[in-house]
Design an enzyme around this catalytic site. Structure first.
Site, PDB file in Angstrom:
ATOM      1  N   TYR A 227       0.836  -1.209   0.000  1.00 56.49           N
ATOM      2  CA  TYR A 227       0.000   0.000   0.000  1.00 56.49           C
ATOM      3  C   TYR A 227       0.875   1.266   0.000  1.00 56.49           C
ATOM      4  CZ  TYR A 227      -2.857   3.860   1.443  1.00 56.49           C
ATOM      5  OH  TYR A 227      -3.431   5.101   1.490  1.00 56.49           O
ATOM      6  N   GLY A 228       0.558   2.187  -0.888  1.00 60.90           N
ATOM      7  CA  GLY A 228       1.384   3.373  -1.115  1.00 60.90           C
ATOM      8  C   GLY A 228       1.778   4.128   0.143  1.00 60.90           C
ATOM      9  N   GLY A 229       0.851   4.283   1.069  1.00 62.46           N
ATOM     10  CA  GLY A 229       1.141   5.054   2.284  1.00 62.46           C
ATOM     11  C   GLY A 229       2.189   4.388   3.154  1.00 62.46           C
ATOM     12  N   LYS A 236       4.676   9.681   2.717  1.00 61.92           N
ATOM     13  CA  LYS A 236       4.593   9.906   4.156  1.00 61.92           C
ATOM     14  C   LYS A 236       5.869   9.481   4.884  1.00 61.92           C
ATOM     15  CE  LYS A 236       0.787  12.003   4.052  1.00 61.92           C
ATOM     16  NZ  LYS A 236      -0.161  11.534   3.107  1.00 61.92           N
ATOM     17  N   CYS A 279     -10.404  13.841   4.258  1.00 68.10           N
ATOM     18  CA  CYS A 279     -11.292  14.848   4.839  1.00 68.10           C
ATOM     19  C   CYS A 279     -11.430  16.065   3.926  1.00 68.10           C
ATOM     20  CB  CYS A 279     -10.789  15.281   6.212  1.00 68.10           C
ATOM     21  SG  CYS A 279     -10.903  13.977   7.441  1.00 68.10           S
ATOM     22  N   LYS A 281      -9.051  17.297   1.411  1.00 63.86           N
ATOM     23  CA  LYS A 281      -7.883  18.066   0.941  1.00 63.86           C
ATOM     24  C   LYS A 281      -7.855  18.143  -0.583  1.00 63.86           C
ATOM     25  CE  LYS A 281      -3.826  16.599   2.589  1.00 63.86           C
ATOM     26  NZ  LYS A 281      -4.367  15.407   3.034  1.00 63.86           N
ATOM     27  N   SER A 283     -10.187  17.395  -2.739  1.00 64.86           N
ATOM     28  CA  SER A 283     -11.371  17.988  -3.366  1.00 64.86           C
ATOM     29  C   SER A 283     -11.380  19.513  -3.185  1.00 64.86           C
ATOM     30  CB  SER A 283     -12.656  17.347  -2.847  1.00 64.86           C
ATOM     31  OG  SER A 283     -12.747  17.509  -1.465  1.00 64.86           O
ATOM     32  N   ALA A 393      -9.637   3.161  -2.066  1.00 67.91           N
ATOM     33  CA  ALA A 393      -9.142   2.978  -3.442  1.00 67.91           C
ATOM     34  C   ALA A 393      -8.516   4.297  -3.897  1.00 67.91           C
ATOM     35  CB  ALA A 393     -10.293   2.593  -4.357  1.00 67.91           C
TER      36      ALA A 393
HETATM   37  C1  SPV Z   1      -2.976   9.934   3.547  1.00 69.77           C
HETATM   38  O1  SPV Z   1      -3.433   8.893   4.048  1.00 69.77           O
HETATM   39  O2  SPV Z   1      -2.861  10.982   4.187  1.00 69.77           O
HETATM   40  C2  SPV Z   1      -2.579   9.948   2.127  1.00 69.77           C
HETATM   41  C3  SPV Z   1      -2.363   8.693   1.483  1.00 69.77           C
HETATM   42  O3  SPV Z   1      -2.356  10.987   1.583  1.00 69.77           O
HETATM   43  S1  SPV Z   1      -1.008   7.908   2.168  1.00 69.77           S
HETATM   44  O4  SPV Z   1      -0.427   8.703   3.197  1.00 69.77           O
HETATM   45  O5  SPV Z   1      -0.064   7.710   1.097  1.00 69.77           O
HETATM   46  O6  SPV Z   1      -1.523   6.665   2.687  1.00 69.77           O
HETATM   47 MN    MN Z   2      -2.211  12.579   3.068  1.00 69.42          MN
END
Ligand code: SPV
Ligand code: MN
Length: 630
Positions: A227-229, A236, A279, A281, A283, A393
């Site tokens: 997962y990217g995060g 992050k 929350c 950001k 959009s 997603a």
């Molecule tokens: C967040 O969850 O704050 C994101 C996606 O921007 S990630 O941090 O990459 O999970």
């Molecule tokens: Mn984020």
């Protein structure tokens, strides 16, 4: 140069890749790569330069390795994460700290030596049979006071490909700077894999999922996750390192959007906005009519008495649910363009089309997702219904894929920040938009006191109200109190600091109905713009400066010519809810009292003054006060 490292690299890399690596005149790069090649033992190593052919190699590897599959759109692919790996894993994300550095109870940490030992054990031979991709990136525009070079090692072509869409190339920067480079480092391995839908391979050993952050060496390790995060180094993982570096050097690294707002005369001013994950950001930054520089992470520096901001990234890792033609036309259009996009954790329907929550009113009956062939009502082993697409997603896309990208995206000097917005998922306290009295009042009551209900962006329970100062709690690498003090100091000595606002898109009435329409944020942004430009006045209330009804009527009329904004709506949205505010102040005081060591004393003074103003108002007008009363 360390001859051992060079010898090892010469042994393990083929001639072409060895040459690309040692063309960088920086022994720290060679030593680092050699150390982790030796430990992780990949079958081969690919060094990716900024050259188009190298980048294409990564793109193709993601398909060949079955980390991505082609969708109908020529430049569109899909990636699945293991269904238990589709959000940030807070529990297993830890700072590895020397015994002398204590950052506070909310920050997950363990002794550095112990953590390094453990993660090195996990990394031992983890890349057996795989190719290791070595990539170079820059955070912030290249050749600028903001630039931070980064070195990424990963055995996931999906991670390396995503990073290509989201970050600025950095190989040439490493070549240019040679051994002057001080860089962030990332080592990632997806670990052993298993097959999911579409034959795509997902991380299997989730029990050994780790994200370990070594602040001392500005290095992050991530294992057994995709997962990217948890994996995309420059996102992050880098934000956590950047917050520490910023704190040491007197600038800020923030979980903030960066957008340009066009005034009535066509001139631009720039805002940042901090919102917790999911929350509003992205959009807010793409509401239309304005321009976007960034949707997630901003770096802010004081230059010549002004606060200048850049986007740390160059792309969006955006949230899919809720994007549709009417609520989010800008993103909708981009997702249907020929921009290069990786979709993740969506449903793939017949003909290779992605489907996500809130895309339309009806769901397809079948498709393919992480669980394989999916049909309406499908259940997992434990009898739980499998939803078609995940609530978290996402899609990865360069910002240039959006029509509204701001021409200053890569400006090495950044843009001057005139306003800062703070917004959380708050069902019962804050009004939809309000300005703070000044920098100090804003930093304390809007930012340090920010609370938000948890979302699908992190694994674990949703809808729980937690403190989330500046929306950055998940990424803090310094004590909260120090972080708040850094903010106070940052703008406190400026002649004309940015204005600080709060917004609340999630306010509900007593029966649990949302009081704002999704697109109302366009109005709140216009109101903030006019305040910064000193074109309108505002009502002084105990908690800040609220909009006058007549100003909102005018703005609603301009933004939505067919909508009549009624007095009744205004009162329901902007009524000051004194009991909720007082309870919030109490929670905030308690939270910071437990972290008294670093918390600046001004925080308690500002909260106390606000409490007194609220109690005075309650004595005079009662618990719930219409804005017309002030
Ligand atoms: C967040 O969850 O704050 C994101 C996606 O921007 S990630 O941090 O990459 O999970
Ligand atoms: Mn984020």
């Amino acid at each position: 140069m360390d001859q051992d490292a060079i010898g090892l690299l010469e042994n393990r890399l083929d001639g072409v890749n060895f040459k690309k690596l040692i063309a960088i005149d920086n022994p720290m790069v060679h030593d680092f790569v050699a150390k982790y090649v030796e430990l992780c033992r990949p079958a081969s190593v690919f060094v990716c330069t900024d050259d188009g052919a190298d980048i294409d190699y990564i793109r193709k590897a993601a398909l060949a390795n079955k980390e991505e599959a082609q969708l109908a759109g020529e430049n569109h692919t899909v990636h699945f994460d293991n269904f238990r790996d589709q959000g940030r894993d807070k529990e297993n994300t830890k700072f590895l700290l020397p015994e002398t550095y204590n950052i506070g109870p909310e920050i997950n940490a363990m002794p550095r030596d112990k953590g390094l030992k453990e993660i090195h054990r996990v990394l031992h031979r983890i890349m057996k049979g795989k190719e290791l991709y070595i990539r170079f990136f820059c955070l912030g525009p290249t050749g600028s006071p903001f630039t931070i070079p980064c070195l990424q090692l990963t055995d996931s072509a999906y991670v390396a490909h995503s990073e290509d869409l989201l970050y600025r190339q950095g190989y040439e920067e490493f070549i240019r700077n040679g051994n002057k480079n001080r860089f962030f480092r990332f080592v990632h391995s997806q670990g052993r894999l298993e097959e999911a839908g579409l034959g795509l391979m997902v991380s299997r050993d989730l029990k050994k999922r780790r994200v370990y952050i070594d602040l001392l060496k500005e290095t992050v390790f991530s294992t057994n996750t995709q997962y990217g995060g948890n994996t995309i180094g420059m996102k992050k993982l880098a934000l956590r390192l950047a917050i520490k570096r910023a704190s040491d050097e007197g600038w800020l690294a923030e979980h903030m959007l960066l957008m340009g707002i066009k005034g009535d005369d066509g001139s631009m001013i720039y805002f940042t906005g901090a919102f917790p994950s999911m929350c509003g950001k992205t959009s807010t930054a793409t509401i239309g009519g304005d321009t976007i520089l960034g949707d997630d992470i901003a770096l802010l520096k004081k230059i010549d008495g002004k606060i200048m901001g850049v986007n740390m990234e160059r792309g969006i890792f955006g949230i899919m649910p809720g994007i549709n033609a009417s609520d989010d036309a800008t993103q909708w259009k981009a997702l249907h363009s020929d921009a290069e996009i990786i979709f993740s954790n969506v449903l793939v329907t017949e003909g290779g089309k992605p489907y996500w929550d809130g895309m339309s009113d009806t769901w397809p009956d079948r498709g393919i997702n992480h669980s394989g062939d999916w049909f309406n009502g499908k259940k997992d082993d434990l009898g739980r219904t499998i939803p078609p697409a995940h609530k978290n997603a996402r899609f990865s896309m360069p910002l240039e894929g959006l029509e509204i990208v701001d021409p200053n995206l890569h400006n090495p000097n950044g843009v001057e920040v005139s306003g800062i917005i703070f917004g959380g998922r708050d069902s019962d306290t804050f009004v939809p938009v309000e300005e703070s009295f000044n920098w100090l009042h804003g930093v304390i009551t809007k930012a340090a006191a920010l609370e938000s209900e948890t979302t699908a962006a992190t694994l674990g329970k949703r809808g729980v109200r937690i403190f989330n100062p500046m929306s950055n709690i998940d990424f803090l690498s310094i004590p909260i109190g120090t972080y708040i003090k850094n903010h106070l100091d940052f703008g406190g000595d400026l002649h004309d600091p940015p204005r600080i606002f709060s917004v609340n898109y999630f306010l509900k009435d007593m029966s649990g109905q949302y009081l704002n329409h999704k697109s109302d944020k366009r109005v709140w942004v216009r109101w903030m713009d006019k305040r910064v430009r000193n074109q309108i006045t505002a009502i002084r209330t105990p908690t800040g400066l609220m909009p006058y009804y007549d100003d909102l009527v005018e703005i609603f009329g301009t933004v939505f010519p067919n909508v009549k904004y009624t007095e009744e709506e205004y009162i329901s949205q902007f009524t000051l809810r004194i009991p909720q505010h007082l309870a919030k102040i109490k929670r905030t005081q308690k939270m910071y009292a437990a972290r008294i060591l670093y918390t600046p004393p001004e925080l308690f003074e500002v909260l106390e003054e606000q409490r007194e103003r609220l109690e005075d108002a309650r004595d005079r007008y009662g618990n719930y006060v219409s804005p017309f009363k002030f």
